[in-house]
Each structure stands twice: as C-alpha cells, then as structure tokens.
Design an enzyme around this catalytic site. Sequence first.
Site, PDB file in Angstrom:
ATOM      1  N   LYS A  80      21.435 -31.342 -19.367  1.00 33.24           N
ATOM      2  CA  LYS A  80      22.354 -32.364 -19.883  1.00 33.24           C
ATOM      3  C   LYS A  80      23.631 -31.719 -20.440  1.00 33.24           C
ATOM      4  O   LYS A  80      24.738 -32.137 -20.116  1.00 33.24           O
ATOM      5  CB  LYS A  80      21.652 -33.223 -20.956  1.00 33.24           C
ATOM      6  CG  LYS A  80      20.456 -33.999 -20.403  1.00 33.24           C
ATOM      7  CD  LYS A  80      19.804 -34.882 -21.439  1.00 33.24           C
ATOM      8  CE  LYS A  80      19.127 -34.124 -22.554  1.00 33.24           C
ATOM      9  NZ  LYS A  80      18.038 -33.213 -22.079  1.00 33.24           N
ATOM     10  N   THR A  81      23.459 -30.696 -21.279  1.00 28.90           N
ATOM     11  CA  THR A  81      24.636 -30.026 -21.846  1.00 28.90           C
ATOM     12  C   THR A  81      25.459 -29.386 -20.735  1.00 28.90           C
ATOM     13  O   THR A  81      26.696 -29.455 -20.731  1.00 28.90           O
ATOM     14  CB  THR A  81      24.185 -28.931 -22.847  1.00 28.90           C
ATOM     15  OG1 THR A  81      23.250 -29.516 -23.748  1.00 28.90           O
ATOM     16  CG2 THR A  81      25.340 -28.347 -23.616  1.00 28.90           C
ATOM     17  N   ASP A 125      25.115 -34.539 -28.438  1.00 29.85           N
ATOM     18  CA  ASP A 125      23.727 -34.290 -28.053  1.00 29.85           C
ATOM     19  C   ASP A 125      22.826 -35.102 -29.001  1.00 29.85           C
ATOM     20  O   ASP A 125      23.227 -35.385 -30.126  1.00 29.85           O
ATOM     21  CB  ASP A 125      23.442 -32.788 -28.198  1.00 29.85           C
ATOM     22  CG  ASP A 125      22.255 -32.351 -27.371  1.00 29.85           C
ATOM     23  OD1 ASP A 125      21.714 -33.177 -26.613  1.00 29.85           O
ATOM     24  OD2 ASP A 125      21.854 -31.180 -27.477  1.00 29.85           O
ATOM     25  N   THR A 174      17.055 -37.470 -25.368  1.00 32.36           N
ATOM     26  CA  THR A 174      15.706 -37.257 -24.839  1.00 32.36           C
ATOM     27  C   THR A 174      14.879 -38.525 -25.031  1.00 32.36           C
ATOM     28  O   THR A 174      13.737 -38.588 -24.616  1.00 32.36           O
ATOM     29  CB  THR A 174      15.018 -36.102 -25.596  1.00 32.36           C
ATOM     30  OG1 THR A 174      15.206 -36.311 -26.993  1.00 32.36           O
ATOM     31  CG2 THR A 174      15.600 -34.755 -25.201  1.00 32.36           C
ATOM     32  N   ARG A 233      15.495 -24.499 -18.064  1.00 33.65           N
ATOM     33  CA  ARG A 233      15.556 -23.609 -19.238  1.00 33.65           C
ATOM     34  C   ARG A 233      14.367 -22.649 -19.242  1.00 33.65           C
ATOM     35  O   ARG A 233      14.510 -21.468 -19.554  1.00 33.65           O
ATOM     36  CB  ARG A 233      15.587 -24.434 -20.531  1.00 33.65           C
ATOM     37  CG  ARG A 233      15.523 -23.550 -21.775  1.00 33.65           C
ATOM     38  CD  ARG A 233      15.729 -24.317 -23.070  1.00 33.65           C
ATOM     39  NE  ARG A 233      17.091 -24.729 -23.237  1.00 33.65           N
ATOM     40  CZ  ARG A 233      17.468 -25.964 -23.549  1.00 33.65           C
ATOM     41  NH1 ARG A 233      16.571 -26.901 -23.746  1.00 33.65           N
ATOM     42  NH2 ARG A 233      18.743 -26.254 -23.664  1.00 33.65           N
TER      43      ARG A 233
HETATM   44  P1  ADP Z   1      19.632 -29.740 -21.952  1.00 34.15           P
HETATM   45  O1  ADP Z   1      21.002 -29.963 -22.536  1.00 34.15           O
HETATM   46  O2  ADP Z   1      19.187 -30.847 -21.037  1.00 34.15           O
HETATM   47  O3  ADP Z   1      18.583 -29.397 -22.972  1.00 34.15           O
HETATM   48  P2  ADP Z   1      20.882 -27.407 -20.777  1.00 34.15           P
HETATM   49  O4  ADP Z   1      22.040 -28.023 -20.076  1.00 34.15           O
HETATM   50  O5  ADP Z   1      21.170 -26.684 -22.060  1.00 34.15           O
HETATM   51  O6  ADP Z   1      19.714 -28.470 -20.981  1.00 34.15           O
HETATM   52  O7  ADP Z   1      20.187 -26.426 -19.722  1.00 34.15           O
HETATM   53  C1  ADP Z   1      19.345 -25.360 -20.112  1.00 34.15           C
HETATM   54  C2  ADP Z   1      19.665 -24.131 -19.274  1.00 34.15           C
HETATM   55  O8  ADP Z   1      19.220 -24.397 -17.952  1.00 34.15           O
HETATM   56  C3  ADP Z   1      21.163 -23.834 -19.192  1.00 34.15           C
HETATM   57  O9  ADP Z   1      21.397 -22.517 -19.575  1.00 34.15           O
HETATM   58  C4  ADP Z   1      21.555 -23.951 -17.755  1.00 34.15           C
HETATM   59  O10 ADP Z   1      22.066 -22.717 -17.336  1.00 34.15           O
HETATM   60  C5  ADP Z   1      20.263 -24.142 -17.007  1.00 34.15           C
HETATM   61  N1  ADP Z   1      20.332 -25.271 -16.089  1.00 34.15           N
HETATM   62  C6  ADP Z   1      19.920 -26.529 -16.349  1.00 34.15           C
HETATM   63  N2  ADP Z   1      20.058 -27.309 -15.271  1.00 34.15           N
HETATM   64  C7  ADP Z   1      20.567 -26.531 -14.297  1.00 34.15           C
HETATM   65  C8  ADP Z   1      20.921 -26.769 -12.924  1.00 34.15           C
HETATM   66  N3  ADP Z   1      20.723 -27.960 -12.363  1.00 34.15           N
HETATM   67  N4  ADP Z   1      21.422 -25.751 -12.210  1.00 34.15           N
HETATM   68  C9  ADP Z   1      21.576 -24.535 -12.783  1.00 34.15           C
HETATM   69  N5  ADP Z   1      21.252 -24.237 -14.065  1.00 34.15           N
HETATM   70  C10 ADP Z   1      20.752 -25.220 -14.813  1.00 34.15           C
END
Ligand code: ADP
Length: 353
Positions: A80-81, A125, A174, A233
């Site tokens: 998401k981030t 977030d 979430t 992650r």
């Molecule tokens: P969330 O905000 O949903 O908790 P993040 O965006 O922080 O998740 O993602 C966690 C890690 O996973 C990040 O460092 C990112 O590099 C990696 N990541 C997540 N989704 C992808 C994707 N579709 N392709 C490549 N890397 C991804």
Amino acid sequence: MNEPYEQVNTGANEESLRMVSSQPIGNEPVSDEELRPHILDGFIGQPQLKAQLRLFLDAARKRETPPDHILLAGPPGLGKTTLAMIVANELEVPIRITSGPAIQHAGDLASILSSLEPGEVLFVDEVHRLPRAAEELLYIAMEDFRVDVMVGKGPGASSIPLTLPRFTMIGATTREGMLPSPLRARFGFTAHLDFYPHEELEKLVERSAGVLGLEIDRDAAHELALRSRGTPRIANRLLRRVRDWVIVHDLSKASADDVRQALALYQIDAEGLDRLDIAVLNAIVRNFQGGPVGLNTLAAMVGEESETVETVCEPYLVREGFLIRTPKGRVATPKAWQHLGIRPNEDDVSKSF
Ligand code: ADP
C-alpha cells in the site's frame, strides 16, 4: 472484507519478533526502502489493480488536474505504501506521509493540510485510526478543499475558513470495515490488495535479489516464495536472510538448498509456518487428537496469550487450511496432520468434525 488483518495489542510483541510477521520488524522500514519499486511497471503482480490505476493516472494527467482521492485496502506488507509513493512519482508531485495514530488532534491534521502544495499527495496510513475530530476535518478538506482553522479558545473561539490547494489524499487501511461510510464515500477510487500467488512472489524475489546484487536460481526463488505467506514484505525479509547465508558461505549464487537450509535455521518450514504455528498445530493434534480445543486451553498449551494465538497465528493457519474455527473450538484439518507427518486415526478425524 472485514478480516482482522491488523495485529492488535497483546500479540504485537510476539508478532514484532517473528521472521514471518507481515508488519515491519526492527529497523526494517528504513532498510526496506531500496527494495521499493518507483514506477507502476516495476510493481509486481496485482495486474487488475495496476491496469485500473494506470487508466486513473493517465486520465488525470490528460485532464491536467490531480486525480480523485484513493483508498488502498488490504493486509499489511502487500504494497500500500509502495503504491502511494508510485502514484506521487508517476504524477511527479511531492508526497507527505503520515498515519492515523500519529495524528492525535484535529489541529495536527489542520497544520499538515494547510501546508500542502498544489497537487501534492497526502498519504495517511492506518486511516481507520484517525481521531474522530480529525476525521470530520478531513471530510471537508477532501470534498471542498477547505479547512476551518480554530482561533482562540473557549467561548471567544472562532473559526477561519482556509482554502486549500487541490491535493490527492491516499488512505491506506488494513480494516476497511472500520472506516466510517462518510469517509469511505469521499474516495473516488478504492483498490483492494490481495495476497500474492507464488508465481508473482517468485518474480518479486528475483527483482529484489537483483536490487540487492544477489544471484539466485529460479528454483531458489520458488522455494523462497513458498515460504513467504503471499506477502512481499516477508519475501524481502527472508531474502535478506538468504543473502546472509550466501555471504557467510562464500557462495556465488543461492540455490534452492541454500534457501531451505538458511530458513530452516529460523525454523521456517516449507509452507512458511514457524515455531509458533507448529506448536499450535502440534498441541491440537498430539494433545487433543485433532480437537476441538478451546482457544484459552490451546494458548496455555503453547505458553502464549490467547490473543497472540488468535490474531498472530491463526489467520494464516486458517487461510492455508491447516485449522478451522468451529463453535466447539479449534480443529486441525487433515492437511495439518499430514504436515506434521502424523497419521490420524479414523475415530479422531470423525470426532473432530
Ligand atoms: P504496506 O504499506 O501494505 O504495509 P509496503 O508498501 O510497505 O506494504 O510494502 C512492503 C515491502 O514490500 C516494500 O519494501 C516493498 O518494496 C515491497 N513490495 C510490496 N509490494 C510490492 C510489489 N507489488 N512489487 C514489488 N515490491 C513490493
């Protein structure tokens, strides 16, 4: 949709120590930055969502106006981030990052909003955790691009309307079900992120290995993907531990066997289950002949809080079909027996269900 994705209080300590946690652990948020893709084409998987977002962003660019507000919903660690940062990057605008729990008072949000630049992306977030007063302020800001700033205190206080530049709010949650409907209604585009299939995680592992300068076999990427619980992650975290293994053993490339051995050290098995998951399944199968067993008894058997077992451990075991929750208690499925290498006796299985 209202799955308990979020890890709640008591489970958090145990969760923050787990290699297979979907939440960041230690100093990970910083060290993970290098692995984030910066453009939509670099974002692996989620093809439908990417196509929708591509259209949405292209239209905004052609209109030469900031796009509608975006809501990103889904479990932790799915990107998401990363997507929010990609949106800002693709639109070539700055991004301001905050979170629901970081905003304690409506005033905190008012000062962020009043300092936004035209077109800027505001990423919030855990948007379901905004305080009520801030949420109400956000409704007006999102809809009318206006914020009412309170001046003074008590009966003499007055509010001064302040016009904001057009900005794009991106909320991540979430717990979509916990968002009040007036807030949900103000997002023009909602994207749901799903757990990644193994093939997509394999590609992600290969991409991340490239960024980290690590040579990895296709089979090795596959083994790692199997252990990553559908979550980028976790895949990235496990990959770093495989890289440690490769460095320490002076290898030129990681093989499938290296992945198995490196991750076995961390007690992560072929299905991505760790010590706690296995302890839970063992307790049900060995001590209660497959269940049903009540949550509190189960938690006592594995020496954890009930809430830790329920929120940290069970969602993945249920999702992967190792365990089911019944009104009488937790029951291990035939897949769980098989995974533990124990043959159920016919009576035990029929008694459980
Ligand atoms: P969330 O905000 O949903 O908790 P993040 O965006 O922080 O998740 O993602 C966690 C890690 O996973 C990040 O460092 C990112 O590099 C990696 N990541 C997540 N989704 C992808 C994707 N579709 N392709 C490549 N890397 C991804």
